[in-house]
Design an enzyme around this catalytic site. Structure first.
Site, short mmCIF file in Angstrom:
data_model
loop_
_atom_site.label_atom_id
_atom_site.label_comp_id
_atom_site.label_asym_id
_atom_site.label_seq_id
_atom_site.Cartn_x
_atom_site.Cartn_y
_atom_site.Cartn_z
N THR A 65 2.34 1.30 5.43
CA THR A 65 3.65 1.13 5.16
C THR A 65 4.41 2.37 4.70
O THR A 65 5.47 2.60 4.72
CB THR A 65 4.19 -0.16 4.24
N TYR A 153 -9.82 -1.44 2.68
CA TYR A 153 -8.66 -1.68 3.54
C TYR A 153 -9.48 -2.26 4.92
O TYR A 153 -9.77 -1.26 5.42
CB TYR A 153 -7.72 -0.84 3.62
N LYS A 181 -8.21 -5.27 0.32
CA LYS A 181 -6.97 -5.66 1.27
C LYS A 181 -7.27 -6.31 2.66
O LYS A 181 -7.76 -5.57 3.39
CB LYS A 181 -6.09 -4.36 1.30
#
Length: 318
Positions: A65, A153, A181
């Site tokens: 993001t 991640y 994550k």
């Protein structure tokens, strides 16, 4: 002779055993740019301040993001310094430092530590599609490069490579690999790792906030929380308070906005910046190859945002 069972006692939320090394409610923060496309550090500080004041325990910088593929190493470090200065000890600052190059990622880990990060987010090496032993070696090398705790991640839809549950189990033995994550969309695999390790699992998929939390997750790293930080926090608060019906109601209310922001065919960065901009909050343009959202998309996002705000009041007050 009859016997009676002792009265049922609801487990207390503070006795939840899973660690939360970076808090519960984390936002995958956008990287604000000026109209000219330069890094907007003042905007980043103002946005970070708002997110923390609205309920975020942590801010994840320079992730997907945050447009990490199109920001420089110097910009990433400057962003960490600015946000850490703005939020102080009120929230953890987690720096995204993952690249496809192990050496480069290790260098970024050191720079993030110097800049004041509290932790690191490290994505699976992308494009080259390394086998699992190489994935494991990559993460271990980065974990050894600095003194900061790591969140792995796992997002195979973007990287092309999964961190397999068996690999996670081995990596959990490293003292600085503390969290995940989770964007793998494999709830069975996630539960296998939760059952066998003390890794803190944060969902990176906004539609799974309550689902993962309910089976022992630590919380979330949310893109949609850029615009609705208080609402996503309220889902966890309701669950921890024992009101699972209210937690489920609050989660369901996020569906229209989450679908528009994350599943409409546009990257979440594009939709998030479009909505932030429409709300008068720091965001700025996206960097190429991303392109801005059109007017129709912005109008739809605003309508869904306003609908969520209207219906998110606690039951009995609407």
């Amino acid at each position: 002779m009859t016997t009676t069972s002792p009265p049922y006692t609801r487990p207390q939320p503070h006795l939840r055993p899973r660690p939360r090394p970076f808090g519960r409610s984390l936002c995958a923060m956008v990287t604000p740019f000026t109209d000219e496309g330069l890094l907007d550090l003042d905007g980043a500080q103002r946005l970070a301040e708002r997110l923390v004041s609205e309920g975020c325990d942590g801010l994840v910088l320079s992730g997907t993001t945050g447009e990490s593929p199109t920001t420089t190493d110097a910009e990433k470090s400057a962003l960490v310094r600015a946000v850490a200065e703005a939020v102080g000890d009120r929230a953890s600052v987690v720096a995204g430092i993952g690249t496809a190059d192990t050496r480069h990622s290790a260098d970024l880990a050191l720079e993030a530590e110097k800049a004041g990060a509290d932790g690191l987010l490290v994505v699976t090496p992308y494009y080259s599609r390394p086998p699992q032993d190489a994935v494991e070696a990559h993460f271990r090398a980065i974990a050894d490069a600095s003194g900061l705790p790591l969140a792995l991640y796992d997002i195979p839809g973007r990287t092309g490579t999964r961190i397999e549950p068996e690999t996670m189990l081995r990596l959990a033995e490293h003292p600085r690999i503390v969290a995940v994550k989770d964007c793998a969309y494999d709830l069975l695999g996630t539960q296998k790792v939760l059952a066998g390790t003390e890794l803190a699992y944060y969902t990176g998929c906004d539609e799974y906030v309550l689902a993962l939390y309910a089976i022992g997750g630590a919380g979330y790293i949310s893109t949609v929380a850029n615009v609705t930080p208080r609402h996503f926090r309220s889902i966890l608060d309701a669950f921890d308070g024992g009101d699972t019906d209210e937690a489920a109601r609050l989660q369901r209310l996020t569906v229209p906005l989450t679908e528009l922001m994350m599943a409409s065919g546009l990257p979440g960065t594009v939709t998030t910046k479009a909505l932030l901009g429409a709300l008068g909050l720091p965001a700025g343009p996206v960097r190429a190859p991303l392109r801005p959202a059109g007017r129709g998309t912005v109008d739809g996002l605003l309508a869904a945002y306003e609908e969520l705000a209207a219906y998110a009041a606690p039951a009995g007050t609407r």
